[in-house]
Scaffold this motif. Structure first.
Motif, PDB file in Angstrom:
ATOM      1  N   THR A 337     -82.897 -29.810  -8.690  1.00  0.00           N
ATOM      2  CA  THR A 337     -82.753 -30.195  -7.286  1.00  0.00           C
ATOM      3  C   THR A 337     -82.064 -31.551  -7.202  1.00  0.00           C
ATOM      4  N   SER A 338     -81.075 -31.672  -6.311  1.00  0.00           N
ATOM      5  CA  SER A 338     -80.307 -32.919  -6.174  1.00  0.00           C
ATOM      6  C   SER A 338     -80.960 -33.855  -5.168  1.00  0.00           C
ATOM      7  N   PHE A 339     -81.098 -35.101  -5.580  1.00  0.00           N
ATOM      8  CA  PHE A 339     -81.609 -36.161  -4.708  1.00  0.00           C
ATOM      9  C   PHE A 339     -80.590 -37.301  -4.716  1.00  0.00           C
ATOM     10  N   HIS A 340     -80.116 -37.682  -3.534  1.00  0.00           N
ATOM     11  CA  HIS A 340     -79.084 -38.719  -3.406  1.00  0.00           C
ATOM     12  C   HIS A 340     -79.746 -40.022  -2.937  1.00  0.00           C
ATOM     13  N   PHE A 341     -79.727 -41.028  -3.799  1.00  0.00           N
ATOM     14  CA  PHE A 341     -80.352 -42.320  -3.507  1.00  0.00           C
ATOM     15  C   PHE A 341     -79.291 -43.270  -2.927  1.00  0.00           C
ATOM     16  N   TYR A 342     -79.544 -43.754  -1.702  1.00  0.00           N
ATOM     17  CA  TYR A 342     -78.673 -44.744  -1.076  1.00  0.00           C
ATOM     18  C   TYR A 342     -79.378 -46.093  -1.170  1.00  0.00           C
TER      19      TYR A 342
END
Length: 432
Positions: A337-342
Motif C-alpha cells: 500500500t502506498s503512503f505519500h508523506f508531505y
C-alpha cells in the motif's frame, strides 16, 4: 438578462486581480525612492514621517517596542519590553536578540493578555476588517473555533498562507475551493479567501492591493507562527518601507498591537499570535523548531508498505500501517500500500517493522533529530479504520500530512508525544 456561470466569474476575478497586480508593480518600479535601511540595530527611521511602523509616532503614552509591541521599560530583564535606554531604543532586548542573533530570551508571557487584546478590538462599534491567517500546512492546527465565532461579527478575509510552498503542480484555484470546504461549518464560511505568501512577489502584490483598498481599521490575526508578521514585512518591502516587525521560529514573537501605515491614511495592526497548544513542536526544545515550520517547498516521500511496518519522524512520532493488506490472487502475493508523506525537507524519515519500533525508539531517541524535550515522555496512539475507498490526508499538527487511498479493512495508527493539550491528529479529504 444573461447570467455568467461560476467559471466565467472566476475568470473575470482572476483578470481583475492580474490587472491590479500589474498596476502595483508598475507603481513600485516607477517610483524612484532611496533604498531604505535601518539606522542601527536598535532604531529605525523611515524617509517620510507617518508611514511604516508608526507605533510610537504620536508619542502618546508609553513607548512601545516596534518589533513586538510590548511597552518599553528598564526595570526587569525577565519582563517583555526590557531595554537599557527607553528613549533611545526602538527594539526591546528580546526582539534585539531574536532579530540579530536568532536567540530567544526567556521572559514571562501570559496567554490571557492576547485574548484580552482581541476581545477589546471586537468591542468597537466602528467598521473594522480582520485578516485571519491560516497555515496551509497545518489547517486543523491553525484554526480556533472560538476565535472564528468572535470575529464573525465583523468583516473577515481569510488568508491562506505559505501557498507558494506547495508543489508547483497543484492548481491554486483548487486549493481555495478545498479550504472553503474545510470552512463550510464555520461562521466565517462566507468570507473572502485569498492565497498568500511572504516570499513570492505576485502573492505579496495582491495582498498589498487588498490592504491599500480599505480605509477602516484592519487587523492581522491568527495562530502563532502562521506567518502574520512575515506577511506584513513582505508588504512593507513591496511598498518601499522598512520591514521592522520581528519574526522568528519562536512562538509569541509579537506581544501587543503594532501599527503599520502603508500611506498616511491607510493602516493595519499586527496582533499577537495565539499559542499553538496542539502543535508537536511544544514537545521539543526551541532549537529543533526549524523542523516543524515550513520555509521551503514541501517534500513528498512515498513509502510502499506491508502491514506491521512503521515510519518514524526523527525521534518524536511514528506512523504504522496496522492491517488490511490486499492479496493479488493472480500474482499470488500481497500488494503493498502506498503512503505519500508531505513533510518539511529537513525532517528525517526512517522505516522499520512495528515489532522493532519501541526498541528502535529507546535505542536511538538520544541520537535522533529532532527529539523530545522530556526523556520519559508518554505517547498517545491514534487509530483509524476505514470501510470504503477514498483519498484522504492524515494531518499531524507540525509534521504535515500523509496522503493515501483507503479501502475496506485498512487500519493505520499514529503515535505522538503526550502534551498538556495533546497534539492534533485529524483525517481530512485529500488536498493534492
Amino acid at each position: 438578462m444573461k447570467y455568467s456561470n461560476e467559471d466565467e466569474i472566476n475568470k473575470l476575478e482572476n483578470e481583475i486581480n492580474e490587472l491590479e497586480d500589474k498596476t502595483l508593480k508598475a507603481y513600485i518600479k516607477g517610483k524612484k525612492v532611496a533604498k531604505l535601511k535601518q539606522r542601527s540595530k536598535v532604531t529605525l527611521t523611515e524617509l517620510e514621517k507617518g508611514i511604516g511602523n508608526t507605533t510610537n509616532l504620536d508619542n502618546n503614552g508609553p513607548r512601545k517596542c516596534v518589533g513586538c509591541g510590548a511597552e518599553l521599560h528598564n526595570k526587569d530583564e525577565k519582563k517583555p519590553g526590557y531595554v537599557k535606554d527607553v528613549l533611545g531604543q526602538d527594539y526591546c532586548l528580546r526582539c534585539f536578540k531574536i532579530k540579530n542573533y536568532n536567540r530567544l530570551v526567556e521572559q514571562e508571557i501570559n496567554d490571557k493578555d492576547f485574548i484580552d487584546i482581541l476581545d477589546n478590538i471586537n468591542k468597537t462599534t466602528e467598521k473594522i476588517r480582520y485578516y485571519y491567517v491560516i497555515d496551509i500546512f497545518d489547517l486543523p492546527g491553525s484554526r480556533l473555533d472560538w476565535l472564528e465565532r468572535l470575529i464573525s461579527k465583523k468583516e473577515v478575509v481569510v488568508l491562506i498562507n505559505k501557498a507558494d510552498l506547495l508543489p508547483k503542480s497543484v492548481n491554486k484555484a483548487r486549493i481555495i475551493k478545498y479550504v472553503k470546504r474545510f470552512f463550510e461549518e464555520s461562521p466565517i464560511s462566507e468570507s473572502k479567501f485569498i492565497l498568500t505568501s511572504s516570499i513570492k512577489k505576485d502573492y505579496v502584490y495582491s495582498l498589498v492591493n487588498e490592504l491599500r483598498s480599505v480605509e477602516c481599521d484592519q487587523y492581522i490575526i491568527g495562530i502563532s507562527n502562521a506567518g502574520k508578521s512575515s506577511l506584513i514585512n513582505a508588504c512593507l518591502v513591496a511598498n518601499q518601507q522598512i520591514p521592522s516587525i520581528v519574526t522568528s521560529k519562536y512562538t509569541n514573537t509579537t506581544l501587543n498591537k503594532i501599527k503599520i501605515n502603508f500611506t498616511k491614511k491607510n493602516y493595519i495592526y499586527d496582533t499577537p499570535g495565539l499559542v499553538k497548544h496542539n502543535h508537536i513542536a511544544i514537545a521539543t526544545s526551541p532549537s529543533y523548531w526549524d523542523f516543524f515550520f515550513f520555509k521551503k517547498e514541501i517534500k513528498q516521500v512515498t513509502f510502499q508498505l506491508l502491514s506491521r511496518q512503521t515510519i518514524f519522524y526523527g525521534g518524536i512520532a511514528w506512523f504504522t500501517f496496522e492491517e488490511g493488506e490486499i492479496f493479488d490472487k493472480n500474482k499470488n502475493k500481497l500488494i503493498k500500500t502506498s503512503f505519500h508523506f508531505y513533510v518539511n525537507k529537513q525532517m528525517p524519515l526512517h522505516r522499520t517493522k512495528v515489532a522493532n519500533a519501541h526498541t528502535y525508539f529507546k535505542k536511538n531517541r538520544h541520537n535522533l533529530s529532532p527529539r523530545l524535550k522530556e526523556h520519559d515522555n508518554e505517547f498517545i496512539s491514534h487509530s483509524f479504520s476505514f470501510d470504503k475507498e477514498e483519498l484522504v490526508d492524515l494531518h499531524i499538527s507540525g509534521l504535515g500530512w500523509i496522503n493515501f487511498k483507503t479501502y475496506k479493512g485498512l487500519k493505520v495508527s499514529v503515535n505522538v508525544p503526550k502534551t498538556e493539550f495533546d497534539v492534533k491528529v485529524k483525517i481530512l479529504p485529500a488536498m493534492i
